[in-house]
Design an enzyme around this catalytic site. Structure first.
Site, mmCIF file in Angstrom:
data_model
loop_
_atom_site.group_PDB
_atom_site.id
_atom_site.type_symbol
_atom_site.label_atom_id
_atom_site.label_comp_id
_atom_site.label_asym_id
_atom_site.label_seq_id
_atom_site.Cartn_x
_atom_site.Cartn_y
_atom_site.Cartn_z
ATOM 1 N N TYR A 1 -0.777 6.973 -1.129
ATOM 2 C CA TYR A 1 -1.047 5.927 -2.116
ATOM 3 C C TYR A 1 -1.113 4.575 -1.415
ATOM 4 O O TYR A 1 -0.517 4.360 -0.372
ATOM 5 C CB TYR A 1 -0.058 5.942 -3.277
ATOM 6 C CG TYR A 1 1.413 5.853 -2.972
ATOM 7 C CD1 TYR A 1 2.004 4.669 -2.529
ATOM 8 C CD2 TYR A 1 2.251 6.946 -3.196
ATOM 9 C CE1 TYR A 1 3.363 4.577 -2.308
ATOM 10 C CE2 TYR A 1 3.618 6.869 -2.976
ATOM 11 C CZ TYR A 1 4.166 5.686 -2.529
ATOM 12 O OH TYR A 1 5.518 5.599 -2.300
ATOM 13 N N CYS A 2 -1.917 3.693 -1.988
ATOM 14 C CA CYS A 2 -2.203 2.368 -1.425
ATOM 15 C C CYS A 2 -2.579 2.458 0.057
ATOM 16 O O CYS A 2 -1.955 1.839 0.916
ATOM 17 C CB CYS A 2 -1.005 1.425 -1.604
ATOM 18 S SG CYS A 2 -1.434 -0.330 -1.440
#
Length: 279
Positions: A148-149
């Protein structure tokens, strides 16, 4: 080996430790505080600053995440899992914060010549190198697809991401921020974000490319090093490192004049979240 021009070698560090404030300390406050400190450091009313912060059960969304076609459904899912949800005042994508995730901000003054963006990132990488030196482990700074990110300054060991670095430049100051998954399950955190995107996107073909999360690409430092690490242990290492590099440490909180600026920044954060999330 630390580069001679590393931003870590500051003559003085102002230290604001907010890692133990507990569950009532909201993430919106943190982003307003960092913007406040950028202004202070940028106009030389504050030395370079280290701020540490921890937020319980919080999902921080990037502005791009608010474009998900089924955002409210996805946010409701996060609420059902016991998470607070906020939108930060900068780019990037969703991240998980909890009591086992340490956030660090290194806030520097931008010079007249301007600090190269990679130099800001490299300062944080240098710091993590010092923290991990005793564990005889090699980590990489490169994008981990499936995390994620994701970004070019994802930090990973054996392909598993344990931290991500971002940077915000404002009013003559530069805030280099890292979220460091100290302990707990990295894949469990990633699973939450995976389900967030699945609910938020649905079957809609979006112009924005949202990440496809593969939970196995993420882990905590404790999992990767096979050591029971704690946030106080990491904080002790951070402060010891800055002191070893010759910096004089000065613990502090926001000044009266900074509190006035903070209130303005906090209002902007609240307004942004009301507009983006309707709450």
């Amino acid at each position: 080996m630390l580069q001679l021009d590393s931003l870590l070698t500051q003559p003085k560090w102002r230290v604001i430790d907010q890692s133990t404030l507990g569950s009532l300390f909201e993430a919106k406050q943190s982003f307003a505080i960092d913007d406040t400190l950028c202004a202070s450091v940028g106009k030389n009313s504050s030395p370079a600053t280290l701020r540490s912060w921890v937020h319980h059960q919080t999902i921080v969304l990037g502005i791009q995440d608010t474009k998900l076609p089924h955002l409210q459904e996805a946010v409701s899912f996060l609420h059902s899992k016991g998470y607070h949800v906020i939108v930060r005042n900068s780019g990037g994508l969703a991240v998980v914060l909890d009591q086992d995730v340490l956030n660090l901000s290194l806030i520097f003054p931008d010079t007249e010549k301007g600090i190269d963006i990679n130099r800001g990132y490299d300062a944080m990488v240098d710091l993590i190198s010092y923290l991990l030196a005793e564990y005889d482990v090699t980590f990489e700074a490169r994008e981990i697809v499936g995390s994620y990110c994701p970004g070019s300054y994802d930090l990973s060991i054996n392909g598993k991401k344990f931290a991500g670095i971002s940077q915000r430049r404002l009013r003559g100051g530069i805030a280099v921020q890292i979220y460091l998954c100290v302990s707990g399950s990295g894949s469990d955190r990633a699973e939450i974000i995976k389900q967030f995107y699945e609910r938020g996107k649905g079957e809609v073909q979006t112009k924005i490319s949202f990440p496809t999360i593969v939970p196995s690409t993420m882990a905590s430092l404790s999992e990767l090093l096979h050591v029971n690490l704690t946030i106080p242990t990491i904080m002790f290492s951070v402060l010891t490192t800055l002191k070893k590099l010759g910096g004089q440490l000065e613990t502090s909180q926001l000044t009266e004049s900074e509190l006035f600026v903070y209130e303005e920044n906090m209002k902007r954060m609240v307004d942004r979240n009301e507009k983006a999330l309707g709450m």
